[in-house]
Motif scaffolding. Sequence first.
Motif, PDB file in Angstrom:
ATOM      1  N   ARG A 168       0.818  -1.213   0.000  1.00 17.02           N
ATOM      2  CA  ARG A 168       0.000   0.000   0.000  1.00 17.02           C
ATOM      3  C   ARG A 168       0.857   1.271   0.000  1.00 17.02           C
ATOM      4  O   ARG A 168       0.594   2.206  -0.765  1.00 17.02           O
ATOM      5  N   TRP A 169       1.853   1.324   0.873  1.00 14.72           N
ATOM      6  CA  TRP A 169       2.642   2.543   1.013  1.00 14.72           C
ATOM      7  C   TRP A 169       3.382   2.906  -0.266  1.00 14.72           C
ATOM      8  O   TRP A 169       3.316   4.068  -0.697  1.00 14.72           O
ATOM      9  N   PRO A 170       4.106   1.984  -0.924  1.00 11.64           N
ATOM     10  CA  PRO A 170       4.782   2.370  -2.175  1.00 11.64           C
ATOM     11  C   PRO A 170       3.817   2.839  -3.254  1.00 11.64           C
ATOM     12  O   PRO A 170       4.122   3.779  -4.000  1.00 11.64           O
ATOM     13  N   HIS A 171       2.639   2.196  -3.340  1.00 15.12           N
ATOM     14  CA  HIS A 171       1.656   2.621  -4.337  1.00 15.12           C
ATOM     15  C   HIS A 171       1.068   3.991  -4.017  1.00 15.12           C
ATOM     16  O   HIS A 171       0.602   4.695  -4.921  1.00 15.12           O
ATOM     17  N   ALA A 172       1.086   4.361  -2.731  1.00  7.49           N
ATOM     18  CA  ALA A 172       0.450   5.617  -2.315  1.00  7.49           C
ATOM     19  C   ALA A 172       1.358   6.824  -2.467  1.00  7.49           C
ATOM     20  O   ALA A 172       0.871   7.958  -2.420  1.00  7.49           O
ATOM     21  N   LEU A 173       2.652   6.624  -2.640  1.00  8.79           N
ATOM     22  CA  LEU A 173       3.583   7.752  -2.666  1.00  8.79           C
ATOM     23  C   LEU A 173       3.276   8.782  -3.758  1.00  8.79           C
ATOM     24  O   LEU A 173       3.305   9.987  -3.483  1.00  8.79           O
ATOM     25  N   PRO A 174       2.992   8.379  -5.006  1.00  2.99           N
ATOM     26  CA  PRO A 174       2.653   9.402  -6.007  1.00  2.99           C
ATOM     27  C   PRO A 174       1.432  10.234  -5.620  1.00  2.99           C
ATOM     28  O   PRO A 174       1.434  11.462  -5.786  1.00  2.99           O
ATOM     29  N   SER A 175       0.408   9.584  -5.081  1.00  5.51           N
ATOM     30  CA  SER A 175      -0.785  10.320  -4.652  1.00  5.51           C
ATOM     31  C   SER A 175      -0.474  11.219  -3.468  1.00  5.51           C
ATOM     32  O   SER A 175      -0.981  12.346  -3.371  1.00  5.51           O
ATOM     33  N   LEU A 176       0.373  10.736  -2.549  1.00  2.00           N
ATOM     34  CA  LEU A 176       0.751  11.538  -1.388  1.00  2.00           C
ATOM     35  C   LEU A 176       1.444  12.824  -1.815  1.00  2.00           C
ATOM     36  O   LEU A 176       1.100  13.907  -1.336  1.00  2.00           O
ATOM     37  N   PHE A 177       2.395  12.714  -2.724  1.00  2.00           N
ATOM     38  CA  PHE A 177       3.122  13.912  -3.146  1.00  2.00           C
ATOM     39  C   PHE A 177       2.226  14.848  -3.959  1.00  2.00           C
ATOM     40  O   PHE A 177       2.433  16.065  -3.938  1.00  2.00           O
ATOM     41  N   ALA A 178       1.248  14.295  -4.663  1.00  2.00           N
ATOM     42  CA  ALA A 178       0.287  15.159  -5.356  1.00  2.00           C
ATOM     43  C   ALA A 178      -0.510  15.984  -4.346  1.00  2.00           C
ATOM     44  O   ALA A 178      -0.728  17.189  -4.531  1.00  2.00           O
ATOM     45  N   GLY A 179      -0.938  15.341  -3.258  1.00  2.00           N
ATOM     46  CA  GLY A 179      -1.643  16.072  -2.214  1.00  2.00           C
ATOM     47  C   GLY A 179      -0.750  17.068  -1.504  1.00  2.00           C
ATOM     48  O   GLY A 179      -1.192  18.161  -1.138  1.00  2.00           O
ATOM     49  N   LEU A 180       0.522  16.714  -1.319  1.00  2.00           N
ATOM     50  CA  LEU A 180       1.466  17.640  -0.673  1.00  2.00           C
ATOM     51  C   LEU A 180       1.683  18.887  -1.523  1.00  2.00           C
ATOM     52  O   LEU A 180       1.817  19.996  -0.979  1.00  2.00           O
ATOM     53  N   LYS A 181       1.731  18.716  -2.836  1.00  2.00           N
ATOM     54  CA  LYS A 181       1.913  19.882  -3.709  1.00  2.00           C
ATOM     55  C   LYS A 181       0.717  20.828  -3.613  1.00  2.00           C
ATOM     56  O   LYS A 181       0.888  22.051  -3.578  1.00  2.00           O
ATOM     57  N   ILE A 182      -0.476  20.254  -3.586  1.00  2.00           N
ATOM     58  CA  ILE A 182      -1.675  21.095  -3.454  1.00  2.00           C
ATOM     59  C   ILE A 182      -1.668  21.813  -2.109  1.00  2.00           C
ATOM     60  O   ILE A 182      -1.915  23.020  -2.017  1.00  2.00           O
ATOM     61  N   ALA A 183      -1.376  21.069  -1.053  1.00  2.00           N
ATOM     62  CA  ALA A 183      -1.367  21.660   0.282  1.00  2.00           C
ATOM     63  C   ALA A 183      -0.279  22.718   0.422  1.00  2.00           C
ATOM     64  O   ALA A 183      -0.468  23.725   1.122  1.00  2.00           O
ATOM     65  N   ALA A 184       0.860  22.510  -0.228  1.00  2.00           N
ATOM     66  CA  ALA A 184       1.957  23.477  -0.128  1.00  2.00           C
ATOM     67  C   ALA A 184       1.548  24.830  -0.677  1.00  2.00           C
ATOM     68  O   ALA A 184       1.902  25.876  -0.114  1.00  2.00           O
TER      69      ALA A 184
END
Length: 256
Positions: A168-184
């Motif tokens: 789960r965690w490796p598959h989630a990394l691209p989505s996580l960074f997409a959310g981080l960019k929006i939040a940033a």
Amino acid sequence: MGWLKWKWIPSLVFFLFLLGAWQIVITSFHVPLWLLPTPTRIAQALWETRQLIWSHTLTTVAETTVGFALAVVFSLISAGVMVLSPWIKRLIYPFLIISQTVPLIAVAPLLILWLGYGLLPKIMIVIIVCYFPITISLIEGLELPDPDYLNLLRSMGASRWQIFYIVRWPHALPSLFAGLKIAATYSVMGAVIGEWLGSSSGLGVYLTRSSHSFLTDRVFAAIFAITALSFLYYALISILARLALPWIQSKNYDSH
């Protein structure tokens, strides 16, 4: 890397064209500087007040950085819990969605009232702004793996934590960074909104004071500082994504 350098050239040329057109129009039609200053006047105001803007920027940076970091921690914990425990997700997820229907401008005064005029209410506002996009993106990413693959791992005796860490965690990394960019990009805005409603320093305070004094060139200088700070946070997240996901970046380069 060559493509990475060249891809910004059209945007830079267009931006310079807009600045030149702005300068020519204001000068040609003799628009009052208090109404709309020229880019050169804004640059002059930015230079003349650089020390003042820098002192206000430090306050906004402190609020944004602490709030953003705490939002990431809370998002990691809550998203992991909701994915590992579906019943907790069914309990909390609707409230997570409902929270986004409440205007931030209505919540911010309550935080100021409850927590005072220090850094804490501004940090809380940044957390509120950043928490939702990070959490939602991470949940979507954690639920991305094929259910058949997950069932196979369960049949082989893998625990929920092993499945989480290995799949789960490796598959989630691209989505996580997409959310981080929006939040940033939202984080600085959240801090500025909090400063508008009550603070003694920060870019939001500087922006408000300049507006009340009809110093339009300083207003634009503050907007430039806020935009540059937002872009800086976005750039830092992009660099982290490039380091953490080199295979995604190489794939993007190969496609171009």
